[in-house]
Scaffold this motif. Structure first.
Motif, PDB file in Angstrom:
ATOM      1  N   THR A   5       0.641  -1.129  -0.144  1.00 18.65           N
ATOM      2  CA  THR A   5       0.003  -0.097  -0.031  1.00 18.65           C
ATOM      3  C   THR A   5       0.869   1.369  -0.039  1.00 18.65           C
ATOM      4  O   THR A   5       1.655   1.408   0.980  1.00 18.65           O
ATOM      5  CB  THR A   5      -1.053   0.164   1.315  1.00 18.65           C
ATOM      6  OG1 THR A   5      -1.746  -1.116   1.202  1.00 18.65           O
ATOM      7  CG2 THR A   5      -1.902   1.261   1.288  1.00 18.65           C
ATOM      8  N   TYR A  10      -3.033   3.690  -1.394  1.00 16.22           N
ATOM      9  CA  TYR A  10      -3.260   2.876  -2.638  1.00 16.22           C
ATOM     10  C   TYR A  10      -2.620   1.532  -2.892  1.00 16.22           C
ATOM     11  O   TYR A  10      -1.407   1.079  -2.705  1.00 16.22           O
ATOM     12  CB  TYR A  10      -2.376   3.817  -3.875  1.00 16.22           C
ATOM     13  CG  TYR A  10      -2.944   5.080  -4.080  1.00 16.22           C
ATOM     14  CD1 TYR A  10      -4.226   5.425  -4.527  1.00 16.22           C
ATOM     15  CD2 TYR A  10      -2.099   6.057  -3.772  1.00 16.22           C
ATOM     16  CE1 TYR A  10      -4.540   6.717  -4.731  1.00 16.22           C
ATOM     17  CE2 TYR A  10      -2.520   7.588  -3.724  1.00 16.22           C
ATOM     18  CZ  TYR A  10      -3.652   7.887  -4.355  1.00 16.22           C
ATOM     19  OH  TYR A  10      -4.146   9.127  -4.571  1.00 16.22           O
ATOM     20  N   LYS A  28      -6.320  -0.197  -5.626  1.00 14.83           N
ATOM     21  CA  LYS A  28      -7.459   0.169  -5.204  1.00 14.83           C
ATOM     22  C   LYS A  28      -7.371   1.481  -4.254  1.00 14.83           C
ATOM     23  O   LYS A  28      -6.261   1.602  -3.526  1.00 14.83           O
ATOM     24  CB  LYS A  28      -8.247  -0.779  -4.019  1.00 14.83           C
ATOM     25  CG  LYS A  28      -8.529  -2.072  -4.970  1.00 14.83           C
ATOM     26  CD  LYS A  28      -9.391  -2.911  -3.835  1.00 14.83           C
ATOM     27  CE  LYS A  28      -8.546  -3.557  -2.729  1.00 14.83           C
ATOM     28  NZ  LYS A  28      -9.506  -4.426  -1.765  1.00 14.83           N
ATOM     29  N   ASP A  29      -8.058   2.440  -4.369  1.00  8.29           N
ATOM     30  CA  ASP A  29      -8.057   3.725  -3.675  1.00  8.29           C
ATOM     31  C   ASP A  29      -8.759   3.420  -2.236  1.00  8.29           C
ATOM     32  O   ASP A  29     -10.026   3.585  -2.285  1.00  8.29           O
ATOM     33  CB  ASP A  29      -8.568   4.819  -4.373  1.00  8.29           C
ATOM     34  CG  ASP A  29      -8.344   6.401  -3.682  1.00  8.29           C
ATOM     35  OD1 ASP A  29      -8.086   6.251  -2.511  1.00  8.29           O
ATOM     36  OD2 ASP A  29      -8.407   7.218  -4.436  1.00  8.29           O
ATOM     37  N   LEU A  30      -8.153   3.229  -1.480  1.00  5.63           N
ATOM     38  CA  LEU A  30      -8.750   2.770   0.097  1.00  5.63           C
ATOM     39  C   LEU A  30      -9.477   4.293   0.564  1.00  5.63           C
ATOM     40  O   LEU A  30     -10.299   3.872   1.594  1.00  5.63           O
ATOM     41  CB  LEU A  30      -7.731   2.301   0.877  1.00  5.63           C
ATOM     42  CG  LEU A  30      -6.825   0.990   0.503  1.00  5.63           C
ATOM     43  CD1 LEU A  30      -5.721   0.447   1.653  1.00  5.63           C
ATOM     44  CD2 LEU A  30      -7.771  -0.152   0.045  1.00  5.63           C
ATOM     45  N   GLN A  35     -13.837   2.068  -2.584  1.00  4.80           N
ATOM     46  CA  GLN A  35     -12.516   1.773  -3.025  1.00  4.80           C
ATOM     47  C   GLN A  35     -12.346   1.440  -4.597  1.00  4.80           C
ATOM     48  O   GLN A  35     -12.135   0.365  -4.973  1.00  4.80           O
ATOM     49  CB  GLN A  35     -11.987   0.203  -2.078  1.00  4.80           C
ATOM     50  CG  GLN A  35     -12.070   0.565  -0.768  1.00  4.80           C
ATOM     51  CD  GLN A  35     -11.508  -0.667   0.161  1.00  4.80           C
ATOM     52  OE1 GLN A  35     -11.234  -1.746  -0.471  1.00  4.80           O
ATOM     53  NE2 GLN A  35     -11.475  -0.438   1.376  1.00  4.80           N
ATOM     54  N   PRO A  36     -12.552   2.413  -5.378  1.00  8.85           N
ATOM     55  CA  PRO A  36     -12.508   2.372  -6.695  1.00  8.85           C
ATOM     56  C   PRO A  36     -11.275   1.928  -7.081  1.00  8.85           C
ATOM     57  O   PRO A  36     -10.113   2.148  -6.646  1.00  8.85           O
ATOM     58  CB  PRO A  36     -13.043   3.666  -7.609  1.00  8.85           C
ATOM     59  CG  PRO A  36     -12.695   4.496  -6.215  1.00  8.85           C
ATOM     60  CD  PRO A  36     -12.841   4.038  -4.905  1.00  8.85           C
ATOM     61  N   HIS A  37     -11.087   1.371  -8.305  1.00 12.24           N
ATOM     62  CA  HIS A  37      -9.735   0.881  -8.903  1.00 12.24           C
ATOM     63  C   HIS A  37      -9.145   2.048  -9.472  1.00 12.24           C
ATOM     64  O   HIS A  37      -9.773   3.024 -10.073  1.00 12.24           O
ATOM     65  CB  HIS A  37      -9.954   0.001 -10.099  1.00 12.24           C
ATOM     66  CG  HIS A  37     -10.290  -1.557  -9.735  1.00 12.24           C
ATOM     67  ND1 HIS A  37     -10.701  -2.475 -10.380  1.00 12.24           N
ATOM     68  CD2 HIS A  37     -10.196  -1.864  -8.498  1.00 12.24           C
ATOM     69  CE1 HIS A  37     -10.952  -3.553  -9.515  1.00 12.24           C
ATOM     70  NE2 HIS A  37     -10.671  -3.144  -8.576  1.00 12.24           N
ATOM     71  N   CYS A  38      -7.671   2.219  -9.376  1.00  9.07           N
ATOM     72  CA  CYS A  38      -7.104   3.082 -10.296  1.00  9.07           C
ATOM     73  C   CYS A  38      -5.661   2.582 -10.825  1.00  9.07           C
ATOM     74  O   CYS A  38      -5.472   1.339 -10.498  1.00  9.07           O
ATOM     75  CB  CYS A  38      -6.701   4.239  -9.075  1.00  9.07           C
ATOM     76  SG  CYS A  38      -5.716   3.691  -7.888  1.00  9.07           S
TER      77      CYS A  38
END
Length: 343
Positions: A5, A10, A28-30, A35-38
């Motif tokens: 992380t 991230y 994943k944006d914690l 928590q959408p993907h990036c």
């Protein structure tokens, strides 16, 4: 990197790819709901000298600012969420684009139709024009760096300027240089390979993508007429002269002979899409009377004729009061004129 992380935010969950300049990961944006993907891009400077790292960081910050600005201008350029340095290495965090890159569409050995190729060139140039209007050069346009988003739109990814950080070296005099030209062989023109890219260097790359679509051949497999500075490709495609002429101008070896930016190239492509001028208006023909209309017209004429005959008959009838009154009036007029002449 998997499971790690970054910045306590991230979380790396998947390795996406490796290039000459660094690695790309899905994360994943914690910090955000759901928590959408990036996408996290990991760049490693070639020169570990601390003084040189300061120069690299300055370049990195400048290019990140450019990417952030571009992402705000158009939804077909990924937004930059973050950029930071950790352990003398640099990271970019951008939107994750759900879709596929154009290597899944431009398959070697399969030729695209002319109409499909024109639409593809139009869609690429339309968004590239936004980039060029900011005087920014992409530097690494190729099928792998063009994403087809799920809504069908083309997304520009992996701008090449940031990749310079991974190739930067500083000599003893403190002068900065780069070990290789940024770009991909086959899509990179000669001036860019020499480290002097221009806006029209991107146009060369887009033109080669169009030629690849029409011929089904990778640019490496196409011969070149070095005397004329032309790529030899027309004999491998079914293409109109109009489109072929546009593509030939896009990929001239001499950059001064190309379209100089995406706006110019886009106008050339739009001219191929312009509809034909409308035909001259057809004169409206005089309507032919129907049998019913003809009978009505004859009927009206007949009524008028009958009326005239009846009127004349009445005036000529000695028993008609109208005729008698008219004769009296005429007699009075004749008498008055005789008296006037005598005086």
């Amino acid at each position: 990197m998997l499971g790690r992380t970054l910045r306590n935010r991230y979380q790396i969950i998947k390795f996406l790819g490796q290039g000459a300049f660094g690695d790309t990961y899905l994360a994943k944006d914690l910090d955000l709901p759901g928590q959408p993907h990036c996408v996290v891009k990991h760049l490693k400077p070639k020169d570990p000298n601390p003084d040189h790292l300061l120069i690299a960081k300055g370049l990195f910050d400048k290019e990140a600012e450019t990417l952030h600005k571009l992402g705000k201008l158009h939804d077909q350029i990924p937004s930059l969420s973050a950029h930071f340095e950790e352990n003398r290495e640099f990271y970019l965090v951008q939107d994750f684009i759900a879709g596929h890159d154009l290597t899944k569409e431009l398959i070697i050995g399969e030729k695209s139709s002319e109409s499909h190729t024109i639409k593809l060139l139009h869609d690429i140039l339309e968004v590239l024009a936004i980039v060029h209007q900011q005087n920014v050069i992409h530097r690494d346009l190729k099928p792998a760096n063009l994403m087809r988003r799920q809504d069908g739109k083309i997304i520009l990814i992996d701008f090449g300027a940031v990749k310079e950080i991974s190739t930067m070296v500083v000599n003893a005099q403190g002068q900065t240089s780069f070990t290789v030209g940024i770009g991909t062989s086959g899509y990179m023109p000669s001036e860019q390979a020499k480290g002097k890219p221009k806006l029209c260097s991107d146009i060369y790359a887009v033109g080669m993508i169009g030629i690849q679509a029409l011929t089904g051949e990778h640019p490496h497999n196409l011969r070149e007429d070095t005397r004329k500075g032309e790529v030899i490709w027309r004999n491998q495609a079914q293409v109109s002269n109009n489109l072929a002429n546009v593509l030939d101008k896009m990929v001239r070896d001499n950059f001064s002979q190309r379209y100089q930016n995406a706006d110019e190239a886009l106008q050339a492509i739009l001219s191929l899409l312009s509809p034909l001028p409308p035909p001259p208006p057809t004169p409206t023909p005089t309507p032919t009377p129907t049998r019913r209309g003809f009978l009505q017209l004859v009927g009206f004429a007949g009524v008028g004729l009958v009326g005239a005959v009846v009127t004349k008959s009445l005036l000529n009838n000695s028993s008609n009061p109208l005729r008698n009154e008219n004769l009296i009036t005429q007699a009075r007029y004749n008498k008055q004129m005789s008296e006037y002449q005598c005086t």
